[in-house]
Design a protein around this motif. Structure first.
Motif, PDB file in Angstrom:
ATOM      1  N   PRO A 128      19.007  -5.942  -2.170  1.00  0.00           N
ATOM      2  CA  PRO A 128      17.422  -6.072  -1.527  1.00  0.00           C
ATOM      3  C   PRO A 128      17.935  -6.161  -0.464  1.00  0.00           C
ATOM      4  N   TYR A 129      16.634  -5.071  -0.022  1.00  0.00           N
ATOM      5  CA  TYR A 129      16.732  -5.652   1.535  1.00  0.00           C
ATOM      6  C   TYR A 129      15.276  -5.454   2.494  1.00  0.00           C
ATOM      7  N   SER A 130      15.503  -6.396   3.437  1.00  0.00           N
ATOM      8  CA  SER A 130      14.001  -7.063   4.565  1.00  0.00           C
ATOM      9  C   SER A 130      14.090  -6.167   5.074  1.00  0.00           C
ATOM     10  N   PHE A 173      10.442  -5.726   0.366  1.00  0.00           N
ATOM     11  CA  PHE A 173      12.006  -5.386   0.174  1.00  0.00           C
ATOM     12  C   PHE A 173      12.572  -3.841  -0.861  1.00  0.00           C
ATOM     13  N   GLN A 205      18.833 -12.285   2.041  1.00  0.00           N
ATOM     14  CA  GLN A 205      18.213 -11.640   1.706  1.00  0.00           C
ATOM     15  C   GLN A 205      17.772 -11.314   0.063  1.00  0.00           C
ATOM     16  N   TYR A 251       6.734 -10.681   3.076  1.00  0.00           N
ATOM     17  CA  TYR A 251       8.192  -9.978   2.938  1.00  0.00           C
ATOM     18  C   TYR A 251       8.115  -8.847   1.828  1.00  0.00           C
ATOM     19  N   TYR A 288      14.395 -12.803  -1.808  1.00  0.00           N
ATOM     20  CA  TYR A 288      13.839 -11.679  -2.616  1.00  0.00           C
ATOM     21  C   TYR A 288      13.713 -12.390  -4.108  1.00  0.00           C
TER      22      TYR A 288
END
Length: 206
Positions: A69-71, A62, A36, A60, A40
């Motif tokens: 960070p999260y996708s 986030f 992740q 993407y 990012y």
């Protein structure tokens, strides 16, 4: 639904490329959090250095978490690769690319911009160690602001975001340390630039 499937497949190709490149520099396993963070990182700095209209990481999106960070797209692609047994996990939960899995990354997209850029980013990160990824994330002003305010909305990773603005503030000072920026390629430029950033900025804030 078709568009979502294509996005997942292309993201899966990026994840495979990332794991292949990582294995090439001796990172035989990679944490899901690191996947992740690397993508990012790649998206933000592609905006910083590229003047191209084509943007390989546009799909993407986030949001913030305390671990980085999260996708959801990356999460979905990892789940897809697990279901196809293209990746597995070791006892510590680190992700391993199974042998022969590179076929998806080679056939899913004729354009190799994202793979080539990931190779540069991972090379740069390998110079300083994987922990530099986390150090960058927690000192990223955009990310810190989102964590401090518990903001759940999507992080802005475009050219106008605060991370890019901060980096641009230091670009002039960095380039003054170079004799001629036109004489170095993008990889060397980034290597020197990240050396400057990590040694002059993050170290001071740490």
């Amino acid at each position: 639904m078709k568009e979502k499937t294509i996005e997942t497949f292309n993201a899966s190709s990026d994840v495979i490329s990332l794991l292949e490149i990582s294995r090439g520099i001796g990172w035989n396993t990679v944490r899901e959090q690191s996947i992740q963070r690397i993508i990012y990182f790649a998206k933000v700095f592609y905006s910083f250095v590229s003047n191209e209209t084509y943007f390989p990481f546009e799909s993407y999106h986030f949001s913030t978490t305390f671990s980085g960070p999260y996708s959801e797209l990356i999460n979905r692609s990892i789940a897809f690769l697990r279901s196809k047994k293209i990746i597995t996990e070791d006892e510590e939960g680190n992700i391993i690319l199974n042998e022969g899995s590179q076929a998806i990354s080679e056939s899913s997209n004729d354009d190799t911009s994202s793979s080539a850029w990931l190779k540069i980013i991972i090379y740069i990160l390998s110079l300083y160690g994987e922990n530099r990824i986390y150090n960058f994330i927690i000192h990223d002003p955009l990310y810190k602001e989102a964590i401090a305010t518990n903001t759940q909305k999507e992080l802005d990773t475009g050219i106008e975001n605060t991370s890019i603005s901060v980096l641009n503030q230091f670009r002039t000072a960095f380039e003054e340390t170079l004799e001629d920026t036109s004489s170095i390629d993008e990889k060397e430029y980034l290597e020197l630039y990240f050396e400057y950033i990590f040694s002059k900025i993050i170290t001071q804030k740490g």
